[in-house]
Design a protein around this motif. Structure first.
Motif, PDB file in Angstrom:
ATOM      1  N   THR A 180       0.828  -1.210   0.000  1.00 35.85           N
ATOM      2  CA  THR A 180       0.000   0.000   0.000  1.00 35.85           C
ATOM      3  C   THR A 180       0.858   1.254   0.000  1.00 35.85           C
ATOM      4  O   THR A 180       0.455   2.287  -0.547  1.00 35.85           O
ATOM      5  N   ALA A 181       2.045   1.167   0.597  1.00 36.98           N
ATOM      6  CA  ALA A 181       2.902   2.348   0.704  1.00 36.98           C
ATOM      7  C   ALA A 181       3.683   2.640  -0.574  1.00 36.98           C
ATOM      8  O   ALA A 181       4.195   3.752  -0.735  1.00 36.98           O
ATOM      9  N   VAL A 182       3.758   1.678  -1.500  1.00 40.10           N
ATOM     10  CA  VAL A 182       4.556   1.886  -2.720  1.00 40.10           C
ATOM     11  C   VAL A 182       4.046   3.062  -3.549  1.00 40.10           C
ATOM     12  O   VAL A 182       4.833   3.924  -3.964  1.00 40.10           O
ATOM     13  N   PRO A 183       2.731   3.184  -3.847  1.00 43.05           N
ATOM     14  CA  PRO A 183       2.276   4.357  -4.617  1.00 43.05           C
ATOM     15  C   PRO A 183       2.544   5.684  -3.902  1.00 43.05           C
ATOM     16  O   PRO A 183       2.794   6.705  -4.564  1.00 43.05           O
ATOM     17  N   ILE A 184       2.508   5.684  -2.577  1.00 41.40           N
ATOM     18  CA  ILE A 184       2.779   6.923  -1.839  1.00 41.40           C
ATOM     19  C   ILE A 184       4.230   7.342  -2.041  1.00 41.40           C
ATOM     20  O   ILE A 184       4.534   8.530  -2.238  1.00 41.40           O
ATOM     21  N   ILE A 185       5.141   6.361  -2.016  1.00 42.43           N
ATOM     22  CA  ILE A 185       6.557   6.659  -2.253  1.00 42.43           C
ATOM     23  C   ILE A 185       6.748   7.226  -3.660  1.00 42.43           C
ATOM     24  O   ILE A 185       7.519   8.170  -3.880  1.00 42.43           O
ATOM     25  N   MET A 186       6.036   6.664  -4.642  1.00 41.56           N
ATOM     26  CA  MET A 186       6.114   7.204  -6.007  1.00 41.56           C
ATOM     27  C   MET A 186       5.607   8.644  -6.046  1.00 41.56           C
ATOM     28  O   MET A 186       6.159   9.489  -6.757  1.00 41.56           O
TER      29      MET A 186
ATOM     30  N   PHE B  15      12.666   1.954  -7.641  1.00 38.06           N
ATOM     31  CA  PHE B  15      11.752   2.684  -8.517  1.00 38.06           C
ATOM     32  C   PHE B  15      12.535   3.652  -9.396  1.00 38.06           C
ATOM     33  O   PHE B  15      12.317   3.733 -10.617  1.00 38.06           O
ATOM     34  N   ASN B  16      13.488   4.387  -8.807  1.00 34.96           N
ATOM     35  CA  ASN B  16      14.289   5.321  -9.594  1.00 34.96           C
ATOM     36  C   ASN B  16      15.237   4.593 -10.539  1.00 34.96           C
ATOM     37  O   ASN B  16      15.457   5.044 -11.677  1.00 34.96           O
ATOM     38  N   LEU B  17      15.811   3.478 -10.113  1.00 32.04           N
ATOM     39  CA  LEU B  17      16.676   2.705 -10.996  1.00 32.04           C
ATOM     40  C   LEU B  17      15.891   2.150 -12.179  1.00 32.04           C
ATOM     41  O   LEU B  17      16.379   2.146 -13.323  1.00 32.04           O
ATOM     42  N   SER B  18      14.661   1.706 -11.922  1.00 30.51           N
ATOM     43  CA  SER B  18      13.826   1.203 -13.012  1.00 30.51           C
ATOM     44  C   SER B  18      13.489   2.321 -13.993  1.00 30.51           C
ATOM     45  O   SER B  18      13.479   2.111 -15.216  1.00 30.51           O
ATOM     46  N   GLY B  19      13.228   3.518 -13.467  1.00 28.59           N
ATOM     47  CA  GLY B  19      12.963   4.652 -14.345  1.00 28.59           C
ATOM     48  C   GLY B  19      14.164   4.993 -15.217  1.00 28.59           C
ATOM     49  O   GLY B  19      14.017   5.312 -16.403  1.00 28.59           O
ATOM     50  N   ILE B  20      15.374   4.909 -14.641  1.00 23.91           N
ATOM     51  CA  ILE B  20      16.583   5.179 -15.428  1.00 23.91           C
ATOM     52  C   ILE B  20      16.739   4.146 -16.539  1.00 23.91           C
ATOM     53  O   ILE B  20      17.095   4.475 -17.683  1.00 23.91           O
ATOM     54  N   LEU B  21      16.472   2.877 -16.239  1.00 25.05           N
ATOM     55  CA  LEU B  21      16.554   1.844 -17.265  1.00 25.05           C
ATOM     56  C   LEU B  21      15.535   2.065 -18.379  1.00 25.05           C
ATOM     57  O   LEU B  21      15.771   1.687 -19.537  1.00 25.05           O
ATOM     58  N   LEU B  22      14.417   2.686 -18.047  1.00 22.02           N
ATOM     59  CA  LEU B  22      13.390   2.944 -19.055  1.00 22.02           C
ATOM     60  C   LEU B  22      13.721   4.144 -19.925  1.00 22.02           C
ATOM     61  O   LEU B  22      13.535   4.116 -21.154  1.00 22.02           O
ATOM     62  N   TRP B  23      14.219   5.234 -19.329  1.00 19.26           N
ATOM     63  CA  TRP B  23      14.251   6.525 -20.019  1.00 19.26           C
ATOM     64  C   TRP B  23      15.648   7.085 -20.222  1.00 19.26           C
ATOM     65  O   TRP B  23      15.770   8.252 -20.556  1.00 19.26           O
ATOM     66  N   TYR B  24      16.714   6.271 -20.034  1.00 25.42           N
ATOM     67  CA  TYR B  24      18.035   6.855 -20.266  1.00 25.42           C
ATOM     68  C   TYR B  24      18.966   6.050 -21.170  1.00 25.42           C
ATOM     69  O   TYR B  24      19.677   6.661 -21.982  1.00 25.42           O
ATOM     70  N   PRO B  25      19.065   4.727 -21.105  1.00 29.49           N
ATOM     71  CA  PRO B  25      20.180   4.019 -21.756  1.00 29.49           C
ATOM     72  C   PRO B  25      20.371   4.340 -23.234  1.00 29.49           C
ATOM     73  O   PRO B  25      21.502   4.459 -23.707  1.00 29.49           O
ATOM     74  N   PHE B  26      19.282   4.500 -24.000  1.00 26.19           N
ATOM     75  CA  PHE B  26      19.395   4.736 -25.434  1.00 26.19           C
ATOM     76  C   PHE B  26      18.874   6.134 -25.761  1.00 26.19           C
ATOM     77  O   PHE B  26      17.909   6.605 -25.155  1.00 26.19           O
ATOM     78  N   PRO B  27      19.491   6.811 -26.725  1.00 25.82           N
ATOM     79  CA  PRO B  27      19.058   8.183 -27.044  1.00 25.82           C
ATOM     80  C   PRO B  27      17.590   8.299 -27.415  1.00 25.82           C
ATOM     81  O   PRO B  27      16.939   9.289 -27.058  1.00 25.82           O
ATOM     82  N   PHE B  28      17.032   7.289 -28.119  1.00 22.57           N
ATOM     83  CA  PHE B  28      15.628   7.397 -28.520  1.00 22.57           C
ATOM     84  C   PHE B  28      14.668   7.211 -27.353  1.00 22.57           C
ATOM     85  O   PHE B  28      13.479   7.511 -27.463  1.00 22.57           O
ATOM     86  N   THR B  29      15.159   6.703 -26.220  1.00 14.53           N
ATOM     87  CA  THR B  29      14.288   6.560 -25.044  1.00 14.53           C
ATOM     88  C   THR B  29      14.304   7.786 -24.139  1.00 14.53           C
ATOM     89  O   THR B  29      13.570   7.820 -23.150  1.00 14.53           O
TER      90      THR B  29
ATOM     91  N   VAL C 170       6.226   7.013 -13.391  1.00 13.91           N
ATOM     92  CA  VAL C 170       5.010   6.612 -12.674  1.00 13.91           C
ATOM     93  C   VAL C 170       3.977   6.034 -13.641  1.00 13.91           C
ATOM     94  O   VAL C 170       3.318   5.022 -13.342  1.00 13.91           O
ATOM     95  N   LEU C 171       3.824   6.649 -14.825  1.00 13.42           N
ATOM     96  CA  LEU C 171       2.839   6.169 -15.790  1.00 13.42           C
ATOM     97  C   LEU C 171       3.121   4.739 -16.232  1.00 13.42           C
ATOM     98  O   LEU C 171       2.195   3.982 -16.540  1.00 13.42           O
ATOM     99  N   VAL C 172       4.391   4.343 -16.249  1.00  8.67           N
ATOM    100  CA  VAL C 172       4.736   2.981 -16.674  1.00  8.67           C
ATOM    101  C   VAL C 172       4.819   2.039 -15.479  1.00  8.67           C
ATOM    102  O   VAL C 172       4.282   0.920 -15.507  1.00  8.67           O
ATOM    103  N   LEU C 173       5.481   2.461 -14.410  1.00  9.85           N
ATOM    104  CA  LEU C 173       5.802   1.546 -13.315  1.00  9.85           C
ATOM    105  C   LEU C 173       4.661   1.343 -12.335  1.00  9.85           C
ATOM    106  O   LEU C 173       4.576   0.281 -11.710  1.00  9.85           O
TER     107      LEU C 173
END
Length: 629
Positions: free
Chosen positions: A154-160, A457-471, A202-205
């Protein structure tokens, strides 16, 4: 060579036709030319900070000594302004806690609402906005999980939500550069790149977490796999420097907010303003009246802890009779004034210091990539730098707010600010992990798991939106928003109010009405937004795939697909407000005085320049009122 004179003669034979058309074009293109003059050829190019002073080689000995003294003095003043800036942010956080801290604690008590993930996300945002500190809101969540009022899932969305709420500070800081169009474009884009990363993550995770619970499972596995022992508190590196000033102004008892959140009835009647800084506890075994006796009084032995006050605090408001709200509003106004003043002076001081070779060196250090084939490592090094700097200052808001003015004046480019902001997100979670490891043994597991949820959560966001230029969509989205706010600067205020206040409150209100209402309202809105985004992408890249009616938005009213009508409305409102401030505050005495002056004007033909200027101002205000109506 014969045809050439013939063409010239033909052109001379029709002077009227050839001159009329360009005149019409020049008249119609005049606004476009005047607007384009305000915009650089490439608005995202790093501007050259020209050194208009005398070169070092041209100075004599006295001039060189004077320049060194001035440079050292500027550096000392800059450090002092940065110190005041950090302290004002700390006081601002305390002010928000005084104004809305108890409300934040009451919000966290709504356990039925918190079971809704969207409501939990919004509550995390709103509480972080109220207290202006993700560390405070996260500590409240940790205390609620430790006390059993919330489970980890229950606390996970609050942390986000706390992750989103903490990004508003540097967005507000960017507003201080609104006076210069190009600086504001870069500063606002550099600040909102952090916002877009958090929103997209947040929209993805969040849906992924609701469907699979991967964050809870992953962090639970880590906590159970390692035999982690309770440790020391997180090191207060920056607080050692700032506490002497901030604690002489105000000191808060943050346990009151946590007490309200976990349902302590005594906490609601306590003040957040700390009065006693040194206390001692004395635990004795006493006879206490039992609560389970019905007919006769009976007693039982219990340990009773008594708090003994030893030494009062030394801050300004220690003996105040004002309420928490009044003190909070006073500190809010003063800290905002100090914050804006420091930022304006820092920007002006940096502009005067970062010139010539100094600017070239700093730009090269901040924006140069590693040589091939290691250029891809540069961004990841920047992430580590951002994490380290945030760990030192123990606040992602302080770090991102400090680099936002540097983006505005053109020292750091947006492509470099993006990994620095991602690193600041990681840095603020490391301090929470260290703080969680200082928890007692019986609550260490849950506290550490929540801190790890924030990290992954932040590490997952970095994997989604940073490794490749098109992301790296946040960069493109921030630049697009920067272009809009540079052209329509009022839109920046609308963005902050809508994204961080209106939209969260709207979703929270729907969540209170129940799942059916929430889904019934949000699903059509989300479907329309997705459709509009897809059509916009196709209009730009593959218009032939669309039917002719959808190849542009011209079939809609102008106000539905352009900000120009809204800009006119804002301009009219601003003109009316300006007119009201300058011209509409005329009392009856002023009107009588004006009539008297008018009579004297006809009697005396030599009217003074002041009366003429006043008459012109009055006439111009009347014209403004007429046009605004």
């Amino acid at each position: 060579m014969a045809p050439r004179p013939k063409q010239e003669d033909e052109s001379e034979g029709k002077p009227t036709e050839t001159l009329d058309v360009p005149q019409k074009k020049s008249l119609s293109m005049a606004p476009a030319l005047s607007t384009a003059a305000l915009i650089e050829d490439d608005p995202w190019d790093m501007p050259e900070l020209q050194d208009t002073g005398v070169k070092w080689a041209d100075l004599d000995t006295n001039g060189k000594i004077l320049r060194v003294i001035i440079t050292v003095a500027k550096f000392i003043v800059l450090v002092g302004l940065l110190y005041m800036f950090v302290c004002s942010l700390d006081i601002l956080s305390s002010a928000f806690q005084l104004v809305g801290g108890k409300t934040a604690g009451d919000i966290f008590q709504e356990n039925e609402v918190l079971s809704n993930p969207l409501a939990g996300l919004v509550i995390g945002m709103l509480v972080t906005l109220l207290v202006q500190s993700s560390s405070t809101s996260s500590s409240i969540v940790v205390s609620m999980v430790s006390s059993g009022l919330l489970d980890v899932s229950t606390a996970v969305p609050i942390i986000m939500g706390t992750n989103i709420g903490t990004s508003v500070t540097n967005t507000v800081v960017a507003m201080t550069q609104v006076g210069d169009r190009n600086k504001f474009r870069r500063a606002f884009a550099g600040a909102t790149v952090h916002d877009f990363f958090n929103w997209l993550s947040v929209l993805v995770l969040l849906p992924l977490e609701i469907a699979s619970g991967y964050l809870v499972r992953l962090t639970g596995l880590i906590v159970t796999s390692f035999n982690i022992q309770s440790g020391e508190n997180a090191p207060a590196l920056l607080n050692v420097i700032t506490d002497p000033l901030t604690q002489s102004i105000i000191e808060l008892d943050e346990s009151v907010i946590s007490g309200i959140a976990i349902g302590d009835p005594e906490a609601k009647n306590k003040s957040l303003i700390k009065v006693w800084c040194q206390t001692a506890s004395n635990t004795t075994l006493q006879n206490v009246t039992a609560t389970n006796c019905s007919d006769y009084y009976c007693w039982e032995l219990k340990n009773v802890t008594e708090i003994i006050n030893i030494k009062k605090c030394n801050h300004i408001f220690v003996n105040t009779s004002l309420s928490d709200m009044a003190v909070g509003l006073i500190l809010l106004a003063c800290s905002l004034l100090a914050l804006c003043t420091c930022l304006i002076l820092i920007v002006k001081l940096l502009n005067s210091m970062l010139k010539g070779q100094v600017a070239v060196v700093i730009k090269k250090i901040m924006n140069t990539d590693f040589p091939f084939p290691f250029a891809w490592l540069t961004g990841y090094i920047a992430i580590l730098v951002g994490a380290g700097m945030t760990f030192i200052v123990q606040s992602s808001s302080v770090f991102t707010s400090a680099i936002t003015p540097l983006v505005g004046i053109g020292v750091i480019k947006i492509e470099r600010v993006y990994p620095l902001s991602l690193g600041s997100n990681i840095g603020t979670t490391t301090t929470a992990i260290l703080a969680a490891m200082a928890s007692p043994g019986e609550t260490l597991g849950n506290s550490l798991q929540i801190a790890l949820v924030h990290l992954f959560f932040n590490l997952s966001g970095i994997l989604l939106w940073y490794p490749f230029p098109f992301t790296r969509l946040p960069i493109r989205m921030a630049k697009a928003l920067g272009q809009i706010t540079a052209e329509y600067r009022w839109f920046s205020g609308f963005y902050i109010i809508f994204c961080f206040f209106a939209l969260p409150l709207f979703v929270f209100g729907l969540s209170l009405a129940g799942w059916q209402v929430l889904v019934g309202v949000l699903v059509p809105i989300v479907a329309v937004l997705i459709f509009a985004i897809i059509v916009n992408i196709l209009q730009k890249h593959k218009p032939q795939w669309l039917p002719s009616a959808l190849r542009s938005w011209n079939f809609l009213p102008l106000w539905a697909h352009s900000l120009e009508p809204w800009d006119r409305v804002v301009s009219i409102i601003a003109a009316r407000c300006c007119c009201c401030c300058k011209c509409c505050n005329v009392t009856e005495e002023d009107e009588e005085k004006a009539k008297h002056e008018k009579i004297e004007m006809y009697d005396n033909p030599t009217m003074t320049d002041e009366i003429k200027e006043a008459k012109k101002t009055s006439d111009s205000c009347e014209i403004l009122k007429a046009t605004s109506l």
